[in-house]
Enzyme design. Structure first.
Site, PDB file in Angstrom:
ATOM      1  N   THR A   9      23.769   4.141  31.765  1.00  0.00           N
ATOM      2  CA  THR A   9      22.508   2.968  31.520  1.00  0.00           C
ATOM      3  C   THR A   9      21.545   3.276  30.857  1.00  0.00           C
ATOM      4  OG1 THR A   9      22.076   0.750  32.031  1.00  0.00           O
ATOM      5  CG2 THR A   9      21.958   2.403  33.380  1.00  0.00           C
ATOM      6  N   ASN A  11      19.876   0.601  31.370  1.00  0.00           N
ATOM      7  CA  ASN A  11      18.534  -0.862  31.827  1.00  0.00           C
ATOM      8  C   ASN A  11      17.616  -0.360  33.501  1.00  0.00           C
ATOM      9  OD1 ASN A  11      18.438  -2.849  33.432  1.00  0.00           O
ATOM     10  ND2 ASN A  11      19.728  -4.064  33.088  1.00  0.00           N
ATOM     11  N   LYS A  14      18.317  -1.319  36.761  1.00  0.00           N
ATOM     12  CA  LYS A  14      19.721  -0.832  37.258  1.00  0.00           C
ATOM     13  C   LYS A  14      19.371   0.303  37.870  1.00  0.00           C
ATOM     14  CE  LYS A  14      23.279  -2.597  34.398  1.00  0.00           C
ATOM     15  NZ  LYS A  14      25.320  -2.526  33.793  1.00  0.00           N
ATOM     16  N   ASP A  71      30.271  -1.591  35.707  1.00  0.00           N
ATOM     17  CA  ASP A  71      30.238  -3.030  34.116  1.00  0.00           C
ATOM     18  C   ASP A  71      30.627  -4.126  34.865  1.00  0.00           C
ATOM     19  OD1 ASP A  71      31.329  -3.950  31.307  1.00  0.00           O
ATOM     20  OD2 ASP A  71      33.301  -4.287  32.057  1.00  0.00           O
ATOM     21  N   SER A  72      29.847  -4.924  34.345  1.00  0.00           N
ATOM     22  CA  SER A  72      30.203  -6.544  35.885  1.00  0.00           C
ATOM     23  C   SER A  72      29.717  -7.772  34.483  1.00  0.00           C
ATOM     24  CB  SER A  72      28.940  -6.325  36.017  1.00  0.00           C
ATOM     25  OG  SER A  72      27.373  -6.356  35.393  1.00  0.00           O
ATOM     26  N   ASP A 157      22.345 -15.818  36.407  1.00  0.00           N
ATOM     27  CA  ASP A 157      21.668 -15.720  37.541  1.00  0.00           C
ATOM     28  C   ASP A 157      21.643 -16.964  37.862  1.00  0.00           C
ATOM     29  OD1 ASP A 157      21.757 -13.899  38.697  1.00  0.00           O
ATOM     30  OD2 ASP A 157      20.330 -13.293  37.539  1.00  0.00           O
ATOM     31  N   HIS A 182      26.633  -7.763  43.948  1.00  0.00           N
ATOM     32  CA  HIS A 182      27.752  -6.597  43.592  1.00  0.00           C
ATOM     33  C   HIS A 182      27.907  -5.570  43.277  1.00  0.00           C
ATOM     34  CE1 HIS A 182      25.815  -9.300  39.944  1.00  0.00           C
ATOM     35  NE2 HIS A 182      26.292  -8.557  39.210  1.00  0.00           N
ATOM     36  N   ARG A 183      26.431  -4.964  41.966  1.00  0.00           N
ATOM     37  CA  ARG A 183      26.331  -4.241  42.225  1.00  0.00           C
ATOM     38  C   ARG A 183      25.610  -2.985  42.941  1.00  0.00           C
ATOM     39  NH1 ARG A 183      23.363  -5.322  38.474  1.00  0.00           N
ATOM     40  NH2 ARG A 183      25.112  -5.658  36.717  1.00  0.00           N
TER      41      ARG A 183
END
Ligand code: IMP
Length: 203
Positions: A9, A11, A14, A71-72, A157, A182-183
């Protein structure tokens, strides 16, 4: 020297989250950039799991560390699980989330709360130096609200509400959201698998 995990990633949010959740593991955690890996990966899978594994396998070809990828997206039951794996691309990559969120609320106009159920899904894939892999799925259940709410978070969100809190995930402090997200759930599920490989990965 600790084993290495490369998280596929760019990000930074994350990266912060994964470092916090795996702080007790004997791994040094690097982003792709920190590992000096630059790749343009085509995510053409039809499920979150497929896309996460595509990314992890592509990066694993460039190194012999443990590679993780995620992946989300958002699934809305009333809309046949749209936007799903196309969450980032819904209405076009460059369309603002203000517009995407307003559009989804409009598509649910007149739909009662019981039928507005939705979830954030995150698949996390790991590819290990011995060539084996593991994919897990974490979720958080909620519903699509009647109006956007909250200033934190990103993406969907502001329209994703969680019953236990009675507010959107954009209204939660980042630490609170990470605790139930979830992550976060998927990364925590992967922890045991990483522990098993802690001492057999390449150093
Ligand atoms: P990716 O897995 O980082 O590519 O994220 C896919 C897309 O799903 C994001 O661009 C968001 O639109 C959406 N998404 C994933 N997780 C979240 C979340 O925690 N909050 C809001 N939107 C999310």
């Amino acid at each position: 020297m600790a084993n290495k995990i490369i998280f596929a990633t760019g990000n930074q949010n994350k990266m912060r989250e994964i470092r916090e959740i795996y702080q007790d593991l004997d791994y040094e955690i690097l982003s792709m950039k920190e590992a000096g890996i630059e790749l343009d990966i085509v995510e053409d899978g039809t499920t979150f799991e497929e896309n996460a594994l595509i990314k992890a396998k592509a990066v694993a070809q460039c190194c012999d560390a443990v590679v993780l990828a995620d992946d989300s997206g958002l699934e809305i039951d009333y809309l046949n699980k749209e936007p799903g794996v196309y969450s980032a691309r819904y209405m076009g990559e460059d369309t603002s989330y203000e517009i995407k969120n307003a559009n989804l609320i409009q598509r649910l106009e007149g739909v009662p709360k019981e039928q507005r159920t939705a979830r954030f899904v995150c698949a996390v894939a790991a590819v290990f130096p011995d060539g084996t892999n593991k994919v897990v799925r974490g979720t958080i259940e909620g519903y699509i609200g009647y109006e956007p709410q909250g200033e934190h978070g990103f993406g969907y969100d502001p329209i994703f509400y969680v019953d236990a809190y009675g507010c959107s995930t954009a209204s939660l402090e980042p630490e609170e959201k990470n605790r139930i997200s979830h992550r976060g759930n998927a990364l925590r599920m992967m922890k045991d698998e990483l522990k098993k490989h802690e001492n057999i990965s390449c150093k």
